[in-house]
Scaffold this motif. Structure first.
Motif, PDB file in Angstrom:
ATOM      1  N   PRO A 177       0.828  -1.206   0.000  1.00  0.00           N
ATOM      2  CA  PRO A 177       0.000   0.000   0.000  1.00  0.00           C
ATOM      3  C   PRO A 177       0.863   1.256   0.000  1.00  0.00           C
ATOM      4  O   PRO A 177       1.928   1.297   0.626  1.00  0.00           O
ATOM      5  N   VAL A 178       0.410   2.254  -0.710  1.00  0.00           N
ATOM      6  CA  VAL A 178       1.107   3.531  -0.758  1.00  0.00           C
ATOM      7  C   VAL A 178       0.526   4.439   0.322  1.00  0.00           C
ATOM      8  O   VAL A 178      -0.701   4.586   0.430  1.00  0.00           O
ATOM      9  N   ALA A 179       1.403   5.031   1.122  1.00  0.00           N
ATOM     10  CA  ALA A 179       0.942   5.895   2.200  1.00  0.00           C
ATOM     11  C   ALA A 179       0.228   7.115   1.623  1.00  0.00           C
ATOM     12  O   ALA A 179       0.670   7.716   0.645  1.00  0.00           O
ATOM     13  N   THR A 180      -0.889   7.478   2.229  1.00  0.00           N
ATOM     14  CA  THR A 180      -1.612   8.674   1.812  1.00  0.00           C
ATOM     15  C   THR A 180      -0.919   9.906   2.380  1.00  0.00           C
ATOM     16  O   THR A 180      -0.092   9.817   3.303  1.00  0.00           O
ATOM     17  N   SER A 181      -1.281  11.074   1.845  1.00  0.00           N
ATOM     18  CA  SER A 181      -0.687  12.313   2.354  1.00  0.00           C
ATOM     19  C   SER A 181      -1.084  12.545   3.811  1.00  0.00           C
ATOM     20  O   SER A 181      -0.309  13.101   4.594  1.00  0.00           O
ATOM     21  N   ILE A 226       1.253  10.344   5.835  1.00  0.00           N
ATOM     22  CA  ILE A 226       2.584  10.944   5.855  1.00  0.00           C
ATOM     23  C   ILE A 226       2.619  12.114   6.826  1.00  0.00           C
ATOM     24  O   ILE A 226       3.554  12.271   7.616  1.00  0.00           O
ATOM     25  N   ALA A 227       1.581  12.953   6.777  1.00  0.00           N
ATOM     26  CA  ALA A 227       1.511  14.091   7.691  1.00  0.00           C
ATOM     27  C   ALA A 227       1.464  13.636   9.140  1.00  0.00           C
ATOM     28  O   ALA A 227       2.131  14.213  10.010  1.00  0.00           O
ATOM     29  N   GLY A 228       0.670  12.594   9.416  1.00  0.00           N
ATOM     30  CA  GLY A 228       0.564  12.088  10.782  1.00  0.00           C
ATOM     31  C   GLY A 228       1.866  11.525  11.301  1.00  0.00           C
ATOM     32  O   GLY A 228       2.265  11.791  12.445  1.00  0.00           O
ATOM     33  N   GLU A 229       2.557  10.745  10.470  1.00  0.00           N
ATOM     34  CA  GLU A 229       3.845  10.177  10.865  1.00  0.00           C
ATOM     35  C   GLU A 229       4.871  11.282  11.111  1.00  0.00           C
ATOM     36  O   GLU A 229       5.633  11.237  12.085  1.00  0.00           O
ATOM     37  N   ALA A 230       4.916  12.275  10.225  1.00  0.00           N
ATOM     38  CA  ALA A 230       5.876  13.367  10.381  1.00  0.00           C
ATOM     39  C   ALA A 230       5.599  14.165  11.643  1.00  0.00           C
ATOM     40  O   ALA A 230       6.518  14.564  12.371  1.00  0.00           O
ATOM     41  N   SER A 231       4.320  14.384  11.937  1.00  0.00           N
ATOM     42  CA  SER A 231       3.957  15.137  13.135  1.00  0.00           C
ATOM     43  C   SER A 231       4.338  14.382  14.401  1.00  0.00           C
ATOM     44  O   SER A 231       4.872  14.974  15.352  1.00  0.00           O
ATOM     45  N   ALA A 232       4.082  13.068  14.425  1.00  0.00           N
ATOM     46  CA  ALA A 232       4.438  12.263  15.596  1.00  0.00           C
ATOM     47  C   ALA A 232       5.946  12.234  15.788  1.00  0.00           C
ATOM     48  O   ALA A 232       6.443  12.319  16.927  1.00  0.00           O
ATOM     49  N   VAL A 235       5.046  18.674   4.619  1.00  0.00           N
ATOM     50  CA  VAL A 235       5.359  17.247   4.641  1.00  0.00           C
ATOM     51  C   VAL A 235       4.026  16.518   4.723  1.00  0.00           C
ATOM     52  O   VAL A 235       3.356  16.549   5.749  1.00  0.00           O
ATOM     53  N   GLY A 236       3.628  15.892   3.617  1.00  0.00           N
ATOM     54  CA  GLY A 236       2.313  15.271   3.551  1.00  0.00           C
ATOM     55  C   GLY A 236       1.262  16.314   3.261  1.00  0.00           C
ATOM     56  O   GLY A 236       1.169  16.822   2.143  1.00  0.00           O
ATOM     57  N   PRO A 238      -8.644  13.376   9.181  1.00  0.00           N
ATOM     58  CA  PRO A 238      -8.038  12.049   9.338  1.00  0.00           C
ATOM     59  C   PRO A 238      -6.549  12.102   9.676  1.00  0.00           C
ATOM     60  O   PRO A 238      -6.042  11.221  10.368  1.00  0.00           O
ATOM     61  N   ALA A 239      -5.842  13.144   9.211  1.00  0.00           N
ATOM     62  CA  ALA A 239      -4.410  13.248   9.505  1.00  0.00           C
ATOM     63  C   ALA A 239      -4.167  13.361  11.009  1.00  0.00           C
ATOM     64  O   ALA A 239      -3.158  12.851  11.523  1.00  0.00           O
ATOM     65  N   LYS A 240      -5.069  14.024  11.740  1.00  0.00           N
ATOM     66  CA  LYS A 240      -4.923  14.113  13.194  1.00  0.00           C
ATOM     67  C   LYS A 240      -5.015  12.729  13.834  1.00  0.00           C
ATOM     68  O   LYS A 240      -4.250  12.399  14.740  1.00  0.00           O
ATOM     69  N   ALA A 241      -5.956  11.934  13.358  1.00  0.00           N
ATOM     70  CA  ALA A 241      -6.110  10.581  13.902  1.00  0.00           C
ATOM     71  C   ALA A 241      -4.863   9.757  13.617  1.00  0.00           C
ATOM     72  O   ALA A 241      -4.398   8.999  14.484  1.00  0.00           O
ATOM     73  N   HIS A 242      -4.296   9.880  12.424  1.00  0.00           N
ATOM     74  CA  HIS A 242      -3.060   9.174  12.100  1.00  0.00           C
ATOM     75  C   HIS A 242      -1.925   9.612  13.031  1.00  0.00           C
ATOM     76  O   HIS A 242      -1.133   8.784  13.490  1.00  0.00           O
TER      77      HIS A 242
END
Length: 308
Positions: free
Chosen positions: A17-21, A24-30, A205-206, A212-216
């Motif tokens: 699976p390709v990561a969605t934006s 990506i935003a959630g991972e970068a924020s964490a 970044v993302g 949804p990005a907040k939940a990620h």
């Protein structure tokens, strides 16, 4: 002879699976949030006493109209305009979006994206350290008096119970971390702006940390920090944050828009409305804390300087 279907590495790679934006935003924020934790700081409650930390529970607070009156990015833009980062016609656009937000009581996802990306474009080419320094000044000038006392009291209840408290916001992470530090909170999850050689490129970044990005971001932080999301709480005013509110064991609608209020009632979520003039002292302890919770929390968060 028939050639069997290729089942080698190329096929497996194509199936990944390709990561969605948003992911990506959630991972970068964490990653930014964890990078800015100060392991040397003692665990303290709101009285300054050193106490044990509840390692698997935390609380997540939205910022705009939940922790702070109005939109933090607009207040930041006002401060930048006063420092000639851009002209007053640009600020007028921010003011119009803020007015619609305050009157309408909810955010439009495209409006959020446009306003945050516009704000980031203003700092393109500027050094991260310069913007962080200005963010400190602008918080003191324009934001400190706009914190909802009732919401801050809720955050302090989690701190006193030994739980870490994080802000989760579409605002740039550097500004979010400043707000968190000023409030004595653990840290912040925010939109990550790309930087090269210590200067902003004007790109994200993302995507904006919204919806949804907040939940990620919350799930990614929980995985990194060993949090049990069933023991965690989340607070927001906006229906756009339902993904984040649904990711934790206890969801609380704070100053909710009409759609979130309806969802909160349907799902038996707590509702706290500080716009009615009720005193912060009258709020009760959220049920997630429990009578046996120990006191204390980490108060940390150095401004994130990505690749600076």
């Amino acid at each position: 002879m028939a050639v069997p279907p290729d089942s080698g590495p190329a096929t497996h790679a194509a199936e990944q699976p390709v990561a969605t934006s948003a992911e990506i935003a959630g991972e970068a924020s964490a990653a930014a949030a964890v990078a800015n934790l100060d392991p040397e700081l003692a665990v303290r409650d709101t009285t300054g006493a050193v106490v044990p930390l509840d390692l698997t529970a935390a609380a997540f607070f939205d910022v705009d109209n939940t922790m702070m009156m109005g939109a933090s990015i607009f207040h930041f833009a006002r401060g930048l305009a006063a420092r000639k980062f851009f002209d007053t016609s640009d600020l007028a656009g921010f003011a119009w979006q803020q007015l619609k937000f305050r009157i309408g009581g909810r955010e439009n996802p495209q409006t959020v994206t446009n306003s945050r990306e516009s704000a980031l474009s203003f700092v393109a080419g500027r050094s991260v350290s310069e913007v962080v320094s200005l963010g400190e000044e602008i918080y003191d000038e324009l934001m400190a008096d706009r914190i909802w006392p009732g919401t801050r009291a809720l955050a302090n209840m989690h701190l006193d119970a030994g739980q870490r408290v994080w802000l989760v916001t579409a605002t740039p992470v550097e500004l979010a971390l400043i707000i968190a530090r000023r409030l004595g909170l653990t840290g912040a999850l925010g939109t990550v702006a790309e930087s090269e050689d210590g200067k902003y490129t004007g790109r994200l970044v993302g995507e904006v940390l919204h919806g949804p990005a907040k939940a990620h971001a919350v799930r990614s932080l929980a995985a990194r920090e060993g949090l049990n999301l069933r023991r965690c709480s989340a607070y927001s005013d906006s229906v756009n944050d339902v993904p984040m509110l649904s990711a934790v064991g206890t969801a609380v609608a704070v100053n909710p828009d009409s759609e979130l209020r309806d969802i909160a009632r349907a799902r038996s979520w707590e509702i706290r409305d500080f716009r009615t003039g009720r005193k912060a002292a009258k709020i009760g302890v959220p049920s997630v804390l429990g009578a046996g919770a120990v006191a204390g929390a980490v108060a940390a968060g150095l401004a994130y300087r990505r690749r600076a």
